[in-house]
Design a protein around this motif. Structure first.
Motif, PDB file in Angstrom:
ATOM      1  N   LEU A   1       0.915  -1.244  -0.117  1.00  0.00           N
ATOM      2  CA  LEU A   1      -0.141   0.101   0.061  1.00  0.00           C
ATOM      3  C   LEU A   1       0.908   1.307  -0.011  1.00  0.00           C
ATOM      4  CD1 LEU A   1      -3.093   1.078   0.510  1.00  0.00           C
ATOM      5  CD2 LEU A   1      -2.208   1.311   2.781  1.00  0.00           C
ATOM      6  N   ASP A   2       0.628   2.057  -0.754  1.00  0.00           N
ATOM      7  CA  ASP A   2       1.164   3.501  -0.946  1.00  0.00           C
ATOM      8  C   ASP A   2       0.531   4.359   0.112  1.00  0.00           C
ATOM      9  OD1 ASP A   2       3.091   5.622  -2.488  1.00  0.00           O
ATOM     10  OD2 ASP A   2       1.302   6.392  -1.842  1.00  0.00           O
ATOM     11  N   ALA A   3       1.413   4.388   1.138  1.00  0.00           N
ATOM     12  CA  ALA A   3       0.754   5.149   2.514  1.00  0.00           C
ATOM     13  C   ALA A   3       0.502   6.699   2.290  1.00  0.00           C
ATOM     14  CB  ALA A   3       1.702   4.953   3.711  1.00  0.00           C
ATOM     15  N   LYS A   4       1.404   7.215   1.347  1.00  0.00           N
ATOM     16  CA  LYS A   4       1.285   8.782   1.174  1.00  0.00           C
ATOM     17  C   LYS A   4      -0.187   9.073   0.401  1.00  0.00           C
ATOM     18  CE  LYS A   4       3.420  12.752  -0.689  1.00  0.00           C
ATOM     19  NZ  LYS A   4       4.736  13.230  -1.473  1.00  0.00           N
ATOM     20  N   GLY A   5      -0.202   8.262  -0.687  1.00  0.00           N
ATOM     21  CA  GLY A   5      -1.203   8.294  -1.602  1.00  0.00           C
ATOM     22  C   GLY A   5      -2.664   8.032  -1.102  1.00  0.00           C
ATOM     23  N   THR A   6      -2.692   7.113  -0.268  1.00  0.00           N
ATOM     24  CA  THR A   6      -3.891   6.828   0.607  1.00  0.00           C
ATOM     25  C   THR A   6      -4.394   7.592   1.503  1.00  0.00           C
ATOM     26  OG1 THR A   6      -3.363   4.290   0.251  1.00  0.00           O
ATOM     27  CG2 THR A   6      -5.011   4.948   1.967  1.00  0.00           C
ATOM     28  N   ALA A   7      -3.417   8.208   2.210  1.00  0.00           N
ATOM     29  CA  ALA A   7      -3.553   9.371   3.302  1.00  0.00           C
ATOM     30  C   ALA A   7      -3.997  10.492   2.549  1.00  0.00           C
ATOM     31  CB  ALA A   7      -2.277   9.585   4.184  1.00  0.00           C
ATOM     32  N   LEU A   8      -3.752  10.816   1.297  1.00  0.00           N
ATOM     33  CA  LEU A   8      -4.132  11.971   0.844  1.00  0.00           C
ATOM     34  C   LEU A   8      -5.364  11.891   0.323  1.00  0.00           C
ATOM     35  CD1 LEU A   8      -0.943  13.151  -1.546  1.00  0.00           C
ATOM     36  CD2 LEU A   8      -1.764  14.148   0.581  1.00  0.00           C
ATOM     37  N   ALA A   9      -6.037  10.850  -0.295  1.00  0.00           N
ATOM     38  CA  ALA A   9      -7.197  10.365  -0.666  1.00  0.00           C
ATOM     39  C   ALA A   9      -8.343  10.546   0.639  1.00  0.00           C
ATOM     40  CB  ALA A   9      -7.190   9.131  -1.261  1.00  0.00           C
ATOM     41  N   LEU A  10      -7.706   9.935   1.571  1.00  0.00           N
ATOM     42  CA  LEU A  10      -8.625   9.903   2.875  1.00  0.00           C
ATOM     43  C   LEU A  10      -8.796  11.366   3.519  1.00  0.00           C
ATOM     44  CD1 LEU A  10      -7.333   6.582   4.751  1.00  0.00           C
ATOM     45  CD2 LEU A  10      -9.656   6.868   3.602  1.00  0.00           C
ATOM     46  N   LEU A  11      -7.877  11.998   3.435  1.00  0.00           N
ATOM     47  CA  LEU A  11      -7.779  13.233   3.877  1.00  0.00           C
ATOM     48  C   LEU A  11      -8.820  14.463   3.097  1.00  0.00           C
ATOM     49  CD1 LEU A  11      -6.742  15.663   5.930  1.00  0.00           C
ATOM     50  CD2 LEU A  11      -4.840  16.133   4.176  1.00  0.00           C
ATOM     51  N   ALA A  12      -8.768  13.921   1.570  1.00  0.00           N
ATOM     52  CA  ALA A  12      -9.856  14.773   0.645  1.00  0.00           C
ATOM     53  C   ALA A  12     -11.225  14.300   1.057  1.00  0.00           C
ATOM     54  CB  ALA A  12      -9.336  14.093  -0.683  1.00  0.00           C
ATOM     55  N   SER A  13     -11.491  13.199   1.490  1.00  0.00           N
ATOM     56  CA  SER A  13     -12.660  12.609   1.987  1.00  0.00           C
ATOM     57  C   SER A  13     -13.037  13.325   3.057  1.00  0.00           C
ATOM     58  CB  SER A  13     -12.568  11.007   2.109  1.00  0.00           C
ATOM     59  OG  SER A  13     -12.626  10.389   0.609  1.00  0.00           O
ATOM     60  N   PHE A  14     -12.154  13.635   4.089  1.00  0.00           N
ATOM     61  CA  PHE A  14     -12.267  14.219   5.255  1.00  0.00           C
ATOM     62  C   PHE A  14     -12.826  15.578   5.162  1.00  0.00           C
ATOM     63  CE2 PHE A  14     -10.573  16.543   9.172  1.00  0.00           C
ATOM     64  CZ  PHE A  14     -11.265  15.668  10.125  1.00  0.00           C
ATOM     65  N   SER A  15     -12.321  16.276   4.008  1.00  0.00           N
ATOM     66  CA  SER A  15     -12.483  17.702   3.780  1.00  0.00           C
ATOM     67  C   SER A  15     -13.730  18.091   3.648  1.00  0.00           C
ATOM     68  CB  SER A  15     -11.452  18.116   2.595  1.00  0.00           C
ATOM     69  OG  SER A  15     -11.567  19.535   2.572  1.00  0.00           O
ATOM     70  N   TYR A  16     -14.509  17.146   3.006  1.00  0.00           N
ATOM     71  CA  TYR A  16     -15.827  17.251   2.491  1.00  0.00           C
ATOM     72  C   TYR A  16     -16.699  17.534   3.756  1.00  0.00           C
ATOM     73  CZ  TYR A  16     -14.712  16.123  -2.401  1.00  0.00           C
ATOM     74  OH  TYR A  16     -13.982  16.053  -3.739  1.00  0.00           O
ATOM     75  N   PRO A  17     -16.847  16.718   4.474  1.00  0.00           N
ATOM     76  CA  PRO A  17     -17.548  16.993   5.567  1.00  0.00           C
ATOM     77  C   PRO A  17     -17.385  18.363   6.740  1.00  0.00           C
ATOM     78  CG  PRO A  17     -16.522  15.011   6.312  1.00  0.00           C
ATOM     79  CD  PRO A  17     -16.064  15.300   4.869  1.00  0.00           C
ATOM     80  N   VAL A  18     -16.124  18.588   6.845  1.00  0.00           N
ATOM     81  CA  VAL A  18     -15.608  19.683   7.476  1.00  0.00           C
ATOM     82  C   VAL A  18     -16.256  21.016   6.625  1.00  0.00           C
ATOM     83  CG1 VAL A  18     -13.468  21.195   7.879  1.00  0.00           C
ATOM     84  CG2 VAL A  18     -13.430  18.710   8.508  1.00  0.00           C
ATOM     85  N   GLY A  19     -16.285  20.812   5.287  1.00  0.00           N
ATOM     86  CA  GLY A  19     -16.595  21.851   4.441  1.00  0.00           C
ATOM     87  C   GLY A  19     -18.076  22.075   4.600  1.00  0.00           C
ATOM     88  N   TRP A  20     -18.996  20.852   4.779  1.00  0.00           N
ATOM     89  CA  TRP A  20     -20.242  21.189   4.758  1.00  0.00           C
ATOM     90  C   TRP A  20     -20.847  21.490   6.132  1.00  0.00           C
ATOM     91  CZ3 TRP A  20     -22.858  21.926   0.905  1.00  0.00           C
ATOM     92  CH2 TRP A  20     -22.622  21.345  -0.290  1.00  0.00           C
ATOM     93  N   ILE A  21     -19.997  21.423   7.234  1.00  0.00           N
ATOM     94  CA  ILE A  21     -20.469  21.633   8.454  1.00  0.00           C
ATOM     95  C   ILE A  21     -20.090  23.250   8.525  1.00  0.00           C
ATOM     96  CG2 ILE A  21     -19.500  21.692  10.816  1.00  0.00           C
ATOM     97  CD1 ILE A  21     -19.174  18.643  10.792  1.00  0.00           C
ATOM     98  N   TYR A  22     -18.900  23.682   7.927  1.00  0.00           N
ATOM     99  CA  TYR A  22     -18.785  25.090   7.899  1.00  0.00           C
ATOM    100  C   TYR A  22     -19.970  25.914   7.113  1.00  0.00           C
ATOM    101  CZ  TYR A  22     -16.448  29.542   6.892  1.00  0.00           C
ATOM    102  OH  TYR A  22     -16.121  30.943   7.040  1.00  0.00           O
ATOM    103  N   VAL A  23     -20.012  25.344   6.104  1.00  0.00           N
ATOM    104  CA  VAL A  23     -21.342  25.965   5.126  1.00  0.00           C
ATOM    105  C   VAL A  23     -22.540  25.889   6.188  1.00  0.00           C
ATOM    106  CG1 VAL A  23     -22.844  25.619   3.113  1.00  0.00           C
ATOM    107  CG2 VAL A  23     -20.416  25.289   3.031  1.00  0.00           C
ATOM    108  N   ARG A  24     -22.732  24.874   6.817  1.00  0.00           N
ATOM    109  CA  ARG A  24     -24.072  24.774   7.553  1.00  0.00           C
ATOM    110  C   ARG A  24     -24.173  25.843   8.734  1.00  0.00           C
ATOM    111  NH1 ARG A  24     -26.393  19.100  10.206  1.00  0.00           N
ATOM    112  NH2 ARG A  24     -28.119  19.770  11.391  1.00  0.00           N
ATOM    113  N   ARG A  25     -22.969  26.306   9.113  1.00  0.00           N
ATOM    114  CA  ARG A  25     -22.921  27.176  10.235  1.00  0.00           C
ATOM    115  C   ARG A  25     -22.818  28.556   9.848  1.00  0.00           C
ATOM    116  NH1 ARG A  25     -21.636  26.047  15.496  1.00  0.00           N
ATOM    117  NH2 ARG A  25     -21.217  23.665  16.114  1.00  0.00           N
TER     118      ARG A  25
END
Length: 310
Positions: free
Chosen positions: A165-189
């Motif tokens: 497993l490429d740890a860096k690439g996987t971590a970047l993809a998971l971080l991208a997925s994490f960014s979406y709910p952070v953004g939606w919570i910000y938008v909601r607030r």
């Protein structure tokens, strides 16, 4: 906020039957467009730097929304404070995750990126328990959260030490997925109840994300000496279809069938992304990938179950 329409009765007219078929076709189209987006990112990065892929995606996507706004005679929102909040939303929901996915697919297959994207509801549920006081946990939702992350570990092959497993690439993809709910919570607030249409708000948001990437991209990349045709077409399709048209389809579905049904598209995206990566790009598929994906999607579905208020 859109309301969920009442289900049709058995005596529904032929016109209503056609409307039901119409939204199902658009639902399928949206699933396919977003599912193939990860393949298009992979093809795009074969010819251009990740930031260039993201910038091109935003340019084409913004052009589609600006055209839709012109047709509907809508204007961009006004107010410096509003645009400040929209700039943060543009970074969290567009500029950052789009760039992270593009960088991740330099080293991981598009199938894995698509499955990582499916973890967004899991991150969203975990974050909402902390950031949104009105979002209370239930046993079912907590179980779904645990099950979903068990699925992530299955996809990544945790029992064999994440071998290959490429740890860096996987971590970047998971971080991208994490960014979406952070953004939606910000938008909601910060952006709920502004009085502007979804189209105008999203158009302004994509415009700001385009400006952000237009500033960043020259700092980290050189101007291409030649423009590879196939990757360029992939970037154009990624922007015009996967960003511009997809947003219009999404808002249309939310307005017609409600957000609960519309968000079910999330569970089809990794299936299509995996099928496209294997069939078209020839990416390998280990048994743990589809099995883990099913576990992730089951857990994500459970996190969306809410108790009805009396």
């Amino acid at each position: 906020m859109s309301t969920i329409t009442a289900p049709p009765t058995r005596s529904a007219s032929p016109a209503r039957a056609r409307a039901r078929l119409d939204w199902r076709l658009r639902f399928a189209a949206l699933s396919a467009i977003w599912g193939f987006s990860f393949l298009l990112i992979k093809v795009g990065t074969d010819g251009y730097a990740p930031f260039q892929v993201t910038l091109g995606r935003l340019v084409f996507g913004t052009a589609v929304l600006m055209a839709a706004m012109a047709v509907k005679r809508q204007r961009l929102p006004r107010g410096a404070r509003l645009w400040g909040h929209m700039a943060v939303a543009a970074f969290l929901l567009n500029a950052l995750p789009f760039s992270l996915f593009a960088y991740s697919e330099l080293t991981i297959p598009s199938t894995l990126a698509g499955i990582c994207n499916a973890t967004s509801p899991l991150w969203g549920m975990a974050l909402s328990l902390v950031a949104l006081s009105e979002d209370r946990p239930t046993r079912v939702r907590v179980a779904g959260l645990a099950l979903g992350f068990l699925g992530v570990l299955t996809v990544l092959g945790a029992w064999q030490g994440f071998h290959g497993l490429d740890a860096k690439g996987t971590a970047l993809a998971l971080l991208a997925s994490f960014s979406y709910p952070v953004g939606w919570i910000y938008v909601r607030r910060t952006l709920a109840g502004t009085g502007n249409s979804h189209l105008a708000m999203t158009g302004g948001q994509l415009l700001l994300a385009t400006v952000q990437l237009a500033v960043v991209t020259p700092l980290f990349t050189d101007v291409p000496r030649h423009f590879a045709l196939v990757p360029l077409l992939a970037v154009a399709a990624l922007g015009a279809l996967g960003t511009g048209l997809a947003v219009l389809l999404q808002y249309g579905l939310v307005a017609e069938v409600g957000p609960t049904t519309a968000q079910m598209v999330t569970y089809f995206i990794p299936v299509i992304a995996t099928a496209a990566g294997v069939a078209i790009l020839g990416e390998s598929l280990h048994w743990s990938t589809p099995v883990g994906a099913v576990i992730v999607l089951t857990g994500a579905a459970l996190t969306q179950i809410r108790m009805k208020r009396s």
